[in-house]
Design a protein around this motif. Structure first.
Motif, PDB file in Angstrom:
ATOM      1  N   HIS A  65       0.838  -1.201   0.000  1.00 37.87           N
ATOM      2  CA  HIS A  65       0.000   0.000   0.000  1.00 37.87           C
ATOM      3  C   HIS A  65       0.875   1.254   0.000  1.00 37.87           C
ATOM      4  O   HIS A  65       1.776   1.381   0.836  1.00 37.87           O
ATOM      5  N   VAL A  66       0.570   2.181  -0.923  1.00 36.16           N
ATOM      6  CA  VAL A  66       1.323   3.432  -1.048  1.00 36.16           C
ATOM      7  C   VAL A  66       0.395   4.601  -0.755  1.00 36.16           C
ATOM      8  O   VAL A  66      -0.610   4.795  -1.453  1.00 36.16           O
ATOM      9  N   GLY A  67       0.695   5.384   0.258  1.00 40.11           N
ATOM     10  CA  GLY A  67      -0.093   6.570   0.584  1.00 40.11           C
ATOM     11  C   GLY A  67       0.395   7.769  -0.218  1.00 40.11           C
ATOM     12  O   GLY A  67       1.590   7.893  -0.477  1.00 40.11           O
ATOM     13  N   THR A  83       2.425   2.870  -8.922  1.00 38.56           N
ATOM     14  CA  THR A  83       2.017   1.873  -7.932  1.00 38.56           C
ATOM     15  C   THR A  83       1.255   0.730  -8.601  1.00 38.56           C
ATOM     16  O   THR A  83       1.497  -0.450  -8.331  1.00 38.56           O
ATOM     17  N   THR A  90      -2.907   2.148  -4.265  1.00 37.82           N
ATOM     18  CA  THR A  90      -2.736   3.545  -3.870  1.00 37.82           C
ATOM     19  C   THR A  90      -3.789   3.941  -2.845  1.00 37.82           C
ATOM     20  O   THR A  90      -4.964   3.590  -2.980  1.00 37.82           O
ATOM     21  N   VAL A  91      -3.362   4.699  -1.836  1.00 35.17           N
ATOM     22  CA  VAL A  91      -4.259   5.210  -0.797  1.00 35.17           C
ATOM     23  C   VAL A  91      -4.098   6.723  -0.742  1.00 35.17           C
ATOM     24  O   VAL A  91      -3.045   7.228  -0.334  1.00 35.17           O
ATOM     25  N   LEU A 106      -3.415   6.469   7.555  1.00 36.83           N
ATOM     26  CA  LEU A 106      -2.224   5.727   7.130  1.00 36.83           C
ATOM     27  C   LEU A 106      -2.044   4.448   7.944  1.00 36.83           C
ATOM     28  O   LEU A 106      -1.647   3.408   7.400  1.00 36.83           O
ATOM     29  N   VAL A 111       0.011   1.302   5.345  1.00 32.69           N
ATOM     30  CA  VAL A 111       0.860   1.779   4.248  1.00 32.69           C
ATOM     31  C   VAL A 111       2.306   1.318   4.438  1.00 32.69           C
ATOM     32  O   VAL A 111       2.805   1.200   5.561  1.00 32.69           O
ATOM     33  N   VAL A 114       4.946   6.256   1.915  1.00 32.67           N
ATOM     34  CA  VAL A 114       4.093   7.442   1.792  1.00 32.67           C
ATOM     35  C   VAL A 114       4.794   8.458   0.901  1.00 32.67           C
ATOM     36  O   VAL A 114       5.980   8.751   1.101  1.00 32.67           O
TER      37      VAL A 114
END
Length: 604
Positions: A65-67, A83, A90-91, A106, A111, A114
């Motif tokens: 997970h990528v913030g 991503t 993606t977040v 987060l 995540v 970030v």
């Protein structure tokens, strides 16, 4: 006419396809220091690949997970598609969120990396570091300020340029990675987690699949008549589904163009420069544009003001008609009004080339919609939810009924429950809430998404009555829909927020926030001295002004819905204090609690 079926490809696979089909065509333009810099489809893919490889080099696992915490800009979509190209999720996080809210989202989203816009956002993540056990790196888009990172965190923080350099090196060592990921990527895979605004509690992470995205795009394209020549200005938060659908979903499938301005503060200037063919504004944007025109006409000479009033009166009667449906007499009247007044107003707001303009995400005063349609802006109301991956109803250009949100779009089934709640079904219904099976089970039952919105069907068009949980019953047993009252009052350019109190009460009252800008200009014209928000709101003349605006609104309402008393806020509602969400939705419960004494005073 039904558009051709979209390819059975995920968003990332579709980006690769667009780069193959139209490598040099402009996909994105970003404004930096007054210059619009173009980025082609092939460049977008190449840089997104580098970003994805760079994330893998920093330790992002497959399915990680990528913030992203940033205003809208090129790096946001490079991060999102990068991503996706390496099989991660993606977040998005609202850049206006205070540190505790950033930390909660987060942490809840688990995540791994970030990506932040600047030092301000980086500081929020660093402050939350102890709550983020999976965090492997923080990437910062803007280099300035990086030197202010505390020494103990410098090994954790990388620049975006460094991320792309790492990615180029990683790709040279693993050239087949992206193609291998895309070969196994399916429409059932999760693309995004979009967190709800949290107006009634903690935000929930809605999981959006690639199949959800493809399904919703078909309906949007058909209803709005979009094509590869469509141009769009991206400025609403990309962590919201409304902007996602017009910045990434639709353009990547159609091959159309997106423009990123310099900041959220330069939207009107950017609109004038690029004059996009499509524009999305939440009601607050349309209300501000409406107020800016009203103020401009108040400041202009008497002759132009009279021409404006006569032009509005002459054309308002056929505002709901599409140009092709107008009679010869109506076309002539509009042409004269356009030459005399409306053309200048369209240029002033930057929508002279708009083929479609949208309003959604919240209720809008019908008078505001009628005004823009009267001056020739093709404004239509649409409706959707995070959980429906965006727009699922919209007005047809040749069948507009102001105050409704139109008909369901292509692929959407709908029905109305016993209590009036709208239920929808189709490929665009989200995959569920992250780590919340109970909330998912409550939202999706037997394949139907329970929207929580009460609707009425009028001649095939849906009218949103209110949120099911917001309908109020007075002490006399009368049902009231607060949004109807609030929208009527917010048609005034002097009222920014209007919060009705009526549940269990013997009459309806309200808490009111003035629009500081428009009331301030009015006060200056009346030679009323003020120094700040409180001094303006507490001025007796301002109270008289708001009282007259409420009286005007009351004249349009049934007696039981009329506002008998009101309290003026002495400050603007604040996200940091929990009074509104990141999308500026009012948190009623928080406000009722914070202003309990003022509310009780209204009923003494």
């Amino acid at each position: 006419m039904t558009p051709p079926a979209l390819p059975p490809l995920t968003l990332a696979q579709m980006l690769r396809e667009q780069a193959r089909l139209r490598p040099g065509a402009i996909a994105i333009r970003q404004k930096d220091f007054g210059i619009w810099n173009p980025i082609g489809w092939q460049t977008w893919l190449r840089r997104a690949r580098h970003v994805g490889h760079g994330l893998r080099a920093l330790g992002l696992p497959a399915g990680g997970h990528v913030g992203v915490i940033s205003e809208n800009r090129l790096e946001w979509v490079l991060a999102q598609l990068g991503t996706s190209l390496v099989g991660a999720i993606t977040v998005g996080v609202y850049p206006t969120s205070p540190t505790p809210e950033v930390a909660w989202v987060l942490a809840h989203a688990d995540v791994d990396v970030v990506i932040c816009e600047d030092q301000e956002q980086t500081d929020k993540v660093i402050a939350a570091r102890a709550q983020l056990p999976r965090l492997r790196a923080i990437v910062v888009m803007e280099k300035k300020g990086l030197r202010n990172t505390p020494p103990e965190h410098r090994g954790l923080v990388k620049s975006f340029d460094e991320l792309e350099r790492l990615g180029a090196q990683h790709e040279a060592a693993h050239p087949a990675l992206v193609d291998e990921v895309l070969a196994g990527q399916t429409l059932d895979d999760i693309a995004l987690m979009i967190y709800t605004s949290g107006s009634t509690g903690k935000p929930k992470g809605a999981m959006i699949s690639y199949g959800n995205i493809r399904a919703v795009v078909s309906g949007i394209v058909e209803r709005l008549g979009l094509d590869p020549d469509t141009t769009h200005l991206s400025y609403l938060p990309l962590c919201h589904v409304a902007e996602q659908m017009l910045t990434t979903f639709v353009p990547i499938y159609l091959g159309s163009q997106v423009n990123f301005g310099e900041s959220i503060r330069t939207v009107q200037e950017d609109l004038r420069e690029i004059a996009p063919t499509m524009f999305l504004g939440v009601p607050r944007i349309w209300e501000k544009l409406h107020a800016s025109i009203q103020i401009r006409m108040q400041e202009t000479g008497r002759l132009r003001r009279v021409l404006f009033e006569r032009a509005i009166a002459a054309c308002e009667g056929f505002a709901e008609k599409a140009p092709a449906q107008r009679t010869i007499s109506e076309k002539l009247r509009f042409a004269l009004a356009w030459l005399a007044i409306f053309r200048a107003l369209q240029n002033f707001i930057g929508l002279r080339r708009a083929r479609v303009a949208l309003t959604g995400a919240a209720p809008i005063p019908p008078a505001v919609v009628r005004f823009f349609r009267t001056i020739g802006v093709p404004l239509v109301e649409v409706y959707g939810l995070t959980e429906s991956t965006g727009m699922i109803t919209g007005q047809r250009f040749d069948h507009v009924r102001i105050g409704t949100v139109g008909e369901p779009t292509l692929g959407v089934e709908h029905r109305i429950g016993a209590d009036g709640e709208l239920l929808v079904r189709g490929g665009m219904v989200f995959a569920g809430y992250y780590k919340s099976p109970e909330a998912t089970a409550a939202a999706i039952r037997d394949g139907w998404l329970y929207t929580g919105d009460v609707v009425r069907e009028e001649g095939g068009q849906l009218r949103i009555v209110d949120r099911l949980k917001d309908i109020m019953i007075t002490a006399g047993g009368k049902n009231l829909t607060p949004s109807e009252i609030e929208n009527t009052m917010k048609a005034s350019p002097f009222i920014r927020e209007f919060i009705v109190i009526a549940d269990g009460r013997r009459f309806a009252s309200a808490l009111v926030q003035i629009d500081f800008e428009t009331v301030g200009k009015w006060a200056e014209s009346q030679r009323i001295a003020f120094t700040h928000f409180r001094s303006l709101a507490e001025n007796p003349k301002v109270r008289e002004l708001i009282e007259s605006e409420i009286a005007r609104g009351n004249a349009q309402l049934a007696p039981v819905a009329q506002i008998k008393r009101f309290h003026l806020f002495t400050k603007e509602l604040d996200h940091d204090e929990g009074e509104v969400t990141a999308t500026m939705k009012v948190r009623r419960a928080s406000i009722y609690q914070a202003y309990a004494a003022e509310i009780e005073a209204l009923y003494r």
